[in-house]
Design an enzyme around this catalytic site. Structure first.
Site, PDB file in Angstrom:
ATOM      1  N   ASP A 306       0.815  -1.217   0.000  1.00  0.00           N
ATOM      2  CA  ASP A 306       0.000   0.000   0.000  1.00  0.00           C
ATOM      3  C   ASP A 306       0.851   1.271   0.000  1.00  0.00           C
ATOM      4  O   ASP A 306       2.016   1.251   0.376  1.00  0.00           O
ATOM      5  CB  ASP A 306      -0.858   0.061   1.279  1.00  0.00           C
ATOM      6  CG  ASP A 306      -1.960  -0.976   1.278  1.00  0.00           C
ATOM      7  OD1 ASP A 306      -1.943  -1.870   0.403  1.00  0.00           O
ATOM      8  OD2 ASP A 306      -2.826  -0.891   2.169  1.00  0.00           O
ATOM      9  N   ASP A 307       0.185   2.349  -0.332  1.00  0.00           N
ATOM     10  CA  ASP A 307       0.665   3.734  -0.151  1.00  0.00           C
ATOM     11  C   ASP A 307       1.675   4.207  -1.192  1.00  0.00           C
ATOM     12  O   ASP A 307       2.145   5.330  -1.131  1.00  0.00           O
ATOM     13  CB  ASP A 307       1.245   3.982   1.264  1.00  0.00           C
ATOM     14  CG  ASP A 307       0.239   3.696   2.366  1.00  0.00           C
ATOM     15  OD1 ASP A 307      -0.940   3.490   2.048  1.00  0.00           O
ATOM     16  OD2 ASP A 307       0.640   3.676   3.544  1.00  0.00           O
ATOM     17  N   HIS A 357      -6.310   3.026  -3.673  1.00  0.00           N
ATOM     18  CA  HIS A 357      -6.138   3.281  -2.240  1.00  0.00           C
ATOM     19  C   HIS A 357      -6.492   4.734  -1.918  1.00  0.00           C
ATOM     20  O   HIS A 357      -5.995   5.279  -0.953  1.00  0.00           O
ATOM     21  CB  HIS A 357      -4.699   2.941  -1.837  1.00  0.00           C
ATOM     22  CG  HIS A 357      -4.483   2.773  -0.358  1.00  0.00           C
ATOM     23  ND1 HIS A 357      -5.386   2.154   0.464  1.00  0.00           N
ATOM     24  CD2 HIS A 357      -3.447   3.145   0.444  1.00  0.00           C
ATOM     25  CE1 HIS A 357      -4.907   2.157   1.708  1.00  0.00           C
ATOM     26  NE2 HIS A 357      -3.750   2.772   1.718  1.00  0.00           N
ATOM     27  N   HIS A 361      -5.137   9.483   0.957  1.00  0.00           N
ATOM     28  CA  HIS A 361      -5.064   8.732   2.207  1.00  0.00           C
ATOM     29  C   HIS A 361      -5.767   9.419   3.364  1.00  0.00           C
ATOM     30  O   HIS A 361      -5.241   9.538   4.473  1.00  0.00           O
ATOM     31  CB  HIS A 361      -3.599   8.438   2.572  1.00  0.00           C
ATOM     32  CG  HIS A 361      -3.403   7.118   3.247  1.00  0.00           C
ATOM     33  ND1 HIS A 361      -3.561   6.939   4.600  1.00  0.00           N
ATOM     34  CD2 HIS A 361      -3.073   5.901   2.758  1.00  0.00           C
ATOM     35  CE1 HIS A 361      -3.311   5.672   4.901  1.00  0.00           C
ATOM     36  NE2 HIS A 361      -3.016   5.015   3.805  1.00  0.00           N
ATOM     37  N   TYR A 398      -6.193   3.241   6.270  1.00  0.00           N
ATOM     38  CA  TYR A 398      -6.282   2.847   7.685  1.00  0.00           C
ATOM     39  C   TYR A 398      -7.291   1.711   7.896  1.00  0.00           C
ATOM     40  O   TYR A 398      -7.653   1.400   9.021  1.00  0.00           O
ATOM     41  CB  TYR A 398      -6.669   4.038   8.576  1.00  0.00           C
ATOM     42  CG  TYR A 398      -5.875   5.287   8.287  1.00  0.00           C
ATOM     43  CD1 TYR A 398      -4.528   5.380   8.669  1.00  0.00           C
ATOM     44  CD2 TYR A 398      -6.428   6.377   7.611  1.00  0.00           C
ATOM     45  CE1 TYR A 398      -3.780   6.515   8.377  1.00  0.00           C
ATOM     46  CE2 TYR A 398      -5.680   7.505   7.314  1.00  0.00           C
ATOM     47  CZ  TYR A 398      -4.363   7.568   7.716  1.00  0.00           C
ATOM     48  OH  TYR A 398      -3.626   8.680   7.420  1.00  0.00           O
ATOM     49  N   HIS A 448       3.851  -2.076   2.985  1.00  0.00           N
ATOM     50  CA  HIS A 448       3.817  -0.725   2.412  1.00  0.00           C
ATOM     51  C   HIS A 448       5.095  -0.474   1.615  1.00  0.00           C
ATOM     52  O   HIS A 448       6.186  -0.605   2.174  1.00  0.00           O
ATOM     53  CB  HIS A 448       3.681   0.311   3.537  1.00  0.00           C
ATOM     54  CG  HIS A 448       2.432   0.104   4.342  1.00  0.00           C
ATOM     55  ND1 HIS A 448       2.369  -0.810   5.372  1.00  0.00           N
ATOM     56  CD2 HIS A 448       1.202   0.643   4.227  1.00  0.00           C
ATOM     57  CE1 HIS A 448       1.138  -0.794   5.874  1.00  0.00           C
ATOM     58  NE2 HIS A 448       0.418   0.071   5.196  1.00  0.00           N
TER      59      HIS A 448
HETATM   60 ZN    ZN Z   1      -2.502   3.081   3.366  1.00  0.00          ZN
END
Ligand code: ZN
Length: 498
Positions: A306-307, A357, A361, A398, A448
């Site tokens: 992720d991210d 995603h 965020h 989250y 991540h």
């Molecule tokens: Zn994330």
């Protein structure tokens, strides 16, 4: 007869013109291939607006808070230190606020289920190659009726590293504050943007000829934008306001040194488009055939990151996957994805999957339905325009979901079943150990691609799971082969194979 001949020539001219337009359009649509060794990825050139800058993200999943902060990184240390100083002071203040809130005894009924949040994202405007404006949108929620929304703009000369302020933009001895004050009030009143929330007195007050009223500005290629935070020119509910004044209207007061910057040649003659942020040409990426999977296959695992995307870490993870013929799923952020279209293309062309995603965020559970949709749709648009393929799965930042989020998200919602908390430990051995101890058939692991230690963990994890007989699949492949033969459903939440 004469008329016919004339029509014939007009017709001929039109055909020729159409041909010319065709040639020009075709030239612009050509997608350059990059010259790097190895597989040839189709590359999409970035928008000139963000050319030459990178994006840095700080994302933390605290027990009581959520932190998502994004900021640009230029090639000038002087500029970067000003930006990081501003960002870090916001983070420090937010964290100390949160610490204060959690000092003392637990309130009756326990802590609230939502988390305190700080989110900083930014927009980019560019006057020319050297002059760039960043507009930061700061949102913090530390309880109470409203989220706190703040604006910060910074304009820089990328060549000299210096800050550009209003005094540089306008002639020093001109009455520029009076003129922009008058033009701003006029535009806010006449544009109709405020609708029935227009209060002329409020507008005149918020645009009175004082420097502090115009401290938030950005320079675009043909206009100057002034931003007014919530409450400055209208009631809170009207939200943030802006005016956009064309340079043409300001020629008598603009600083000639500023106007004289040779825009066209400095930018290789490419006009800087304000919108869209990313090129919109269709891309012909070859998606490799999916591996042959049977629903009775056991030992399937979907590893997810992720991210990102991250300009080096995501590529290294893809290298590790490729060496072992494995695939993964990358839940990317739209605001980062727009900087790295070539990485998105590589993910797809090597058989891995891209999930949505969101854009920046934010905790979706604190957003309005419209804002949730925007977070999702803007990200879909960037990924689709870079790869030709829009994601069909999403993961909420989250892992925060509620009924509202489930209703607004037009895709299956993907969580995870194995979480080594790589963002917290930042330790290769702990990450590897956690994943190898906990992973079972049908699991979805969470990591991540923003941390070096995560990248280092990938090789050992893949090697050991391969040795144990696991097959790596994307999340969509995993859910297509649910043991109960069910197919993933929009708005449903999945954290492993069913
Ligand atoms: Zn994330």
């Amino acid at each position: 007869m004469k008329k016919l001949t004339r029509n014939f020539y007009i017709g001929l001219a039109v055909v020729f013109l159409l041909f010319l337009i065709g040639v020009i359009v075709n030239r612009e649509m050509e997608i350059p291939k990059n010259g790097k060794e190895g597989p040839e990825y189709l590359t999409v050139s970035k928008s000139p607006k963000i050319e030459g800058i990178d994006i840095e993200s700080i994302i933390e999943y605290g027990e009581h808070y959520s932190l998502g902060v994004h900021y640009p990184v230029t090639k000038q240390d002087e500029i970067n230190s000003k930006i990081t100083e501003f960002v870090q002071s916001h983070i420090a203040n937010f964290k100390s606020d949160v610490t204060l809130l959690f000092e003392g005894p637990v309130p009756p009924g326990g802590y609230p289920s939502w988390k305190y949040e700080l989110n900083i994202d930014y927009d980019v405007h560019r006057y020319c190659k050297e002059i760039i404006s960043f507009k930061f949108n700061i949102i913090s929620y530390t309880g109470g009726a409203h989220t706190i929304r703040d604006i910060k703009t910074m304009t820089f000369n990328l060549e000299s590293g210096k800050v550009v302020d209003l005094n540089d933009t306008f002639k020093e001895d001109s009455n520029y504050i009076d003129i922009i004050s008058q033009k701003s009030a006029e535009q806010l009143i006449e544009s109709g943007r405020l609708g029935n929330m227009l209060n002329e007195e409020w507008v005149r007050d918020g645009t009175a000829p004082k420097e502090e009223n115009f401290k938030h500005f950005a320079l675009t290629d043909n206009s100057i934008i002034f931003y007014f935070p919530h409450y400055q020119v209208a009631p809170w509910i009207a939200g943030e306001q802006y005016v956009d004044i064309m340079y043409e209207e300001l020629l008598t007061i603009l600083n000639p040194d500023f106007i004289n910057i040779p825009k066209e040649s400095d930018n290789d003659g490419i006009p800087i488009p304000e919108k869209p942020n990313v090129p919109e040409q269709p891309i012909g990426i070859e998606k490799p055939e999916a591996p042959i999977i049977d629903k009775d296959d056991s030992l399937l695992v979907a590893i997810t990151f992720d991210d990102g995307p991250h300009p080096s870490y995501t590529n290294t993870i893809l290298d590790e996957l490729k060496k072992r013929n494995a695939v993964a799923t990358f839940f990317v952020l739209g605001n980062r994805a727009q900087y790295y279209p070539e990485i998105l293309q590589r993910i797809i062309s090597e058989g891995s999957e891209i999930g949505n995603h969101t854009w920046s965020h934010k905790q979706l559970t604190l957003l309005t339905p419209e804002d949730i949709k925007k977070q999702i749709n803007d990200t879909q648009r960037v990924i689709k325009s870079s790869t030709g393929i829009a994601p069909t799965i999403m993961r909420p930042p989250y892992g925060s979901i509620n009924k509202n989020v489930r209703q607004q998200v037009n895709m299956p919602i993907i969580l995870w079943s194995v979480d080594p908390e790589d963002w917290k430990y930042k330790d290769r051995d702990i990450i590897v150990g956690h994943i190898l101890t906990h992973t079972k058939d049908g699991d979805i692991t969470l990591q991540h691609d923003l941390y070096k230690t995560t990248v280092e963990s990938v090789g050992p994890i893949l090697d050991e799971l391969i040795a144990r007989g696991y097959k790596f699949v994307t999340v969509s492949q995993l859910l297509d082969f649910n043991k109960d033969s069910s197919k993933p459903i929009t708005g449903e939440v999945y954290s492993k194979r069913k």
